[in-house]
Design an enzyme around this catalytic site. Structure first.
Site, PDB file in Angstrom:
ATOM      1  N   ASP A   1      -2.326   6.593  -3.571  1.00  0.00           N
ATOM      2  CA  ASP A   1      -1.276   5.935  -2.800  1.00  0.00           C
ATOM      3  C   ASP A   1      -0.674   4.810  -3.640  1.00  0.00           C
ATOM      4  OD1 ASP A   1      -3.274   3.996  -2.651  1.00  0.00           O
ATOM      5  OD2 ASP A   1      -2.982   3.590  -0.528  1.00  0.00           O
TER       6      ASP A   1
ATOM      7  N   SER B   1       0.810  -1.214   0.000  1.00  0.00           N
ATOM      8  CA  SER B   1       0.000   0.000   0.000  1.00  0.00           C
ATOM      9  C   SER B   1       0.849   1.273   0.000  1.00  0.00           C
ATOM     10  CB  SER B   1      -0.969  -0.032   1.184  1.00  0.00           C
ATOM     11  OG  SER B   1      -1.896   1.009   1.107  1.00  0.00           O
TER      12      SER B   1
ATOM     13  N   ASP C   1      -0.890   1.529  -3.900  1.00  0.00           N
ATOM     14  CA  ASP C   1      -1.700   0.478  -4.536  1.00  0.00           C
ATOM     15  C   ASP C   1      -3.035   0.991  -5.049  1.00  0.00           C
ATOM     16  OD1 ASP C   1      -2.797   0.800  -1.964  1.00  0.00           O
ATOM     17  OD2 ASP C   1      -3.425  -1.289  -1.846  1.00  0.00           O
TER      18      ASP C   1
ATOM     19  N   ASP D   1      -5.747   2.459  -3.633  1.00  0.00           N
ATOM     20  CA  ASP D   1      -7.052   2.359  -2.976  1.00  0.00           C
ATOM     21  C   ASP D   1      -7.374   3.578  -2.117  1.00  0.00           C
ATOM     22  OD1 ASP D   1      -5.341   1.865  -0.858  1.00  0.00           O
ATOM     23  OD2 ASP D   1      -6.238  -0.053  -0.286  1.00  0.00           O
TER      24      ASP D   1
END
EC number: 5.4.2.8
Length: 449
Positions: free
Chosen positions: A237, A97, A239, A241
């Site tokens: 960000d 992430s 990843d 999400d």
């Protein structure tokens, strides 16, 4: 201990590549998950991180011993959810992430795109398997093209049809992350007047850590908005999400303010919808939801809990202070692209700039999240409860205390010896005074241990 079991979190598996997560761990994890989902279809993808790409073949080799594996390529987490739902029995993305580049990890969801909790569902079945020379050779020679499936085209087709093209001038910081693939192509088609920065994949994240919440990570997008006279800026960000938003003046909009803006637009379409918000959010969020005919539902913090709650109550939308925005429309998972679509809709229909919307919804001064490193989380929380015993108490997630002209939530971190404080008041003076009071109280209690 092999593969330090502390890497198993409530929402994902996460650790430093080469130290906490290595090839042996990835192979063992793949084999354990493969056994759990024997003869099932598993979709696998990865973010741009170096560790994710290094661990990928070992993880897949472990999976393939028991399950049918399909490889989606380098994708965002929302794209993994989108590709998994209704088509595969399990979706897995190798990602850490918004963490620094040395981290990697694994996120998983079931066939309904509901997250699996590694600490509850994977850690109990995890065991070490020997990484033999033949396994190493198989991983080294793994041809990912043989497993490749194209889920990106359907994703692009959906959002290009669903999201309205706009002539607004925007700036986008992709943070060199996973959204430099499909999401970049979608935004490029939706906006004729867009400025893209940090828009190539690089797992070293050369511009900045891919975090939408840290101010030092927002300097590039703020600069790009001001330099190019944009009407708004957005940042993803690592990843993809989370969605961070800044207005035309470079001011950052908090996740709860964005939640209120989006909720209002959704309730114009579905006036009696159930809308979930995390308990750190400003009280403007439930006020707006109820004002426009919706049903406001408070939730624990974290995508695992929010998605499960949304499914259970059939909620239309959910938002978090941490810039996660979830939509029933696509399967109760995060979609920064849909969130952006509703924000633009609000600007158009209200005929207001983003700074005007921000001012309208920023009714109550909010501290933002403040972290305290402490020796004993439970002891300090009990003492804080005693200190505010005359106020209303809720214990949905940590402690939430509601007093006459302010409220706050204090909750423990799941992974570190931290307490996280969010406080809101009716005026700036009270907010600052109460934050200082609680800071001093926590420091005094911690010093006594």
């Amino acid at each position: 201990m092999f593969g330090d079991l502390m890497v198993f979190k409530a929402y994902d598996i996460r650790g430093i590549y080469g130290r906490e997560l290595d090839e042996n761990f990835a192979y063992s994890l793949g084999k354990c998950i493969g056994k759990k989902f024997e003869n099932k279809k598993i979709l696998v993808g990865n973010d741009v991180r170096i560790g994710s790409k290094e661990l990928l073949p070992y993880f897949i080799v472990g999976l393939k011993e028991y399950a049918d594996v399909f490889y989606a390529g380098t994708i965002s987490t929302p794209l993994m959810y989108f590709g998994t739902k209704g088509k595969y029995d399990l979706g897995v993305i190798l990602t850490a992430s918004h963490n620094p580049p040395e981290y990697t990890g694994f996120k998983m969801c079931d066939k309904e795109a509901i997250p699996l909790s590694p600490i509850e569902e994977i850690k109990p079945i995890f065991k070490k398997y020997e990484l033999t020379e033949s396994i190493k050779e198989e991983a080294k020679n793994l041809n990912l093209d043989d497993l490749k499936v194209n889920i990106i085209e359907e994703y692009k087709k959906f959002f290009l049809k669903r999201c309205k093209a706009s002539d607004k001038k925007i700036a986008v910081d992709f943070a060199n992350g996973a959204t430099t693939i499909a999401e970049k192509e979608i935004l490029n088609e939706l906006f004729d007047n867009a400025v893209f920065i940090n828009d190539y994949p690089d797992g070293n994240f050369p511009a900045h850590q891919p975090d939408t919440l840290k101010m030092e990570c927002l300097k590039d997008i703020i600069r790009a908005v001001k330099k190019n006279n944009c009407e708004l800026g957005l940042i993803f960000d690592g990843d993809g999400d989370r969605l961070g938003i800044v207005d035309e003046n470079g001011n950052v909009l908090r996740g709860d303010i964005l939640t209120a803006i989006i909720a209002k637009e959704i309730l114009k379409e579905k006036s009696n919808a159930k809308i979930v918000y995390d308990l750190r959010c400003s009280k403007i969020v439930p006020e707006i939801i109820e004002k426009y005919g919706g049903i406001a539902i408070k939730s624990r913090v974290g995508h695992y809990f929010i998605k499960k709650l949304m499914h259970e109550i059939d909620a239309e939308f959910a938002g978090e202070l941490s810039n996660h925005f979830y939509f029933k429309e696509i399967g109760y998972f995060e979609s920064p692209l849909l969130a952006l679509n509703y924000i633009l809709k609000a600007m158009d229909e209200e005929n207001k700039s983003l700074s005007e919307l921000n001012k309208e919804f920023s009714k109550y001064p909010h501290s933002g999240e403040i972290n305290f490193r402490v020796k004993d989380q439970k002891y300090i929380m009990e003492k804080i409860k005693e200190h505010f015993k005359d106020c209303k108490l809720e214990e949905l997630d940590g402690i939430s205390i509601y007093c006459k002209n302010f409220w706050f939530n204090l909750r423990p971190s799941n992974t570190e010896p931290l307490l996280r404080l969010n406080l809101e008041a009716d005026d700036e003076k009270t907010m600052k005074e109460k934050v200082e009071e609680i800071k001093n109280l926590i420091a005094k209690l911690d010093a006594s241990l």
